[in-house]
Design a protein around this motif. Structure first.
Motif, short mmCIF file in Angstrom:
data_model
loop_
_atom_site.label_atom_id
_atom_site.label_comp_id
_atom_site.label_asym_id
_atom_site.label_seq_id
_atom_site.Cartn_x
_atom_site.Cartn_y
_atom_site.Cartn_z
N LYS A 35 0.82 -1.22 0.00
CA LYS A 35 0.00 0.00 0.00
C LYS A 35 0.85 1.26 0.00
O LYS A 35 0.47 2.26 -0.58
N ARG A 58 0.17 3.81 -3.09
CA ARG A 58 -0.43 3.25 -4.30
C ARG A 58 -1.81 3.85 -4.51
O ARG A 58 -2.61 3.93 -3.59
N GLU A 62 -2.39 -3.31 -8.28
CA GLU A 62 -1.59 -3.80 -9.41
C GLU A 62 -2.12 -5.12 -9.96
O GLU A 62 -1.40 -5.82 -10.67
N VAL A 67 0.65 0.34 -12.83
CA VAL A 67 1.26 1.01 -11.69
C VAL A 67 0.81 2.46 -11.69
O VAL A 67 0.93 3.15 -12.70
N ARG A 69 1.11 5.57 -8.68
CA ARG A 69 1.47 5.96 -7.32
C ARG A 69 1.65 7.46 -7.22
O ARG A 69 2.01 8.11 -8.19
#
Length: 192
Positions: A35, A58, A62, A67, A69
């Motif tokens: 996380k 995050r 995923e 991805v 972030r």
């Protein structure tokens, strides 16, 4: 050039030293769900070097190999920014978004991503004081790879660029300053 190469090799070795302590009875990195991330980085820019710490979280899972972030970072740096005789020392805080994809196997995960962000920098030179301005605004962009061979740690290499602009009260010696330069970053991220 020799000093830069030796520094990069030593930094890469130091960043990878955490891999030696990985326990084999833990699940593989491909099964690991995180996380938050945190990391440390060595940054080499044209005439400037520095270090950076980062905390990220995050934004999406995923599960579909995407991805996304958000990362907040603090960076200290030094070198020659304006001309060959003027020393530069700065403290920078900013935010960047990482977006890309990942490839998962049983024993490793590789993430390839792009990033974009911005930061605000307090700096000191021979003619400027740290808190009195002018200040620097940086726009950062580029791409990188994250190699996760352990469950909760990854080795990171990023390539990109930085565009810097002056903000605030202008110093007559710095009136027309703007700087665009390539950046190489190596380091590690821990995933929790």
């Amino acid at each position: 050039m020799k000093k830069i190469l030796i520094t990069l090799i030593l930094a890469a070795g130091f960043c990878c030293s955490g891999f030696a302590d990985e326990q084999t009875d833990l699940p593989s990195s491909a099964d690991f769900s995180y996380k938050t991330t945190s990391g440390g980085f060595f940054i080499w820019e044209d005439k400037i070097t520095g270090g950076s710490g980062e905390f990220g979280f995050r934004l999406i899972s995923e599960k579909n190999n995407y991805v996304l972030r958000n990362c907040i970072f603090i960076q200290s740096e030094g070198g020659a920014l304006f001309n060959k005789t003027d020393s530069f020392y700065g403290l920078e805080a900013g935010d960047k978004i990482i977006f890309g994809g990942c490839f998962k196997r049983n024993d490793f995960t590789v993430r390839a991503y792009g990033f974009g962000g911005a930061s605000f920098c307090l700096f000191k030179t021979e003619t400027c004081r740290f808190f009195e301005g002018p200040y620097l605004m940086s726009i950062k962009f580029g791409g990188g790879f994250e190699f996760q061979f352990c469950q909760s740690m990854a080795f990171v290499v990023e390539f990109g660029g930085t565009s810097r602009f002056l903000l605030g009260n202008q110093n007559s010696e710095l009136n027309d300053f703007s700087k665009h330069s390539p950046v190489l970053t190596i380091g590690y991220r821990t995933l929790k």
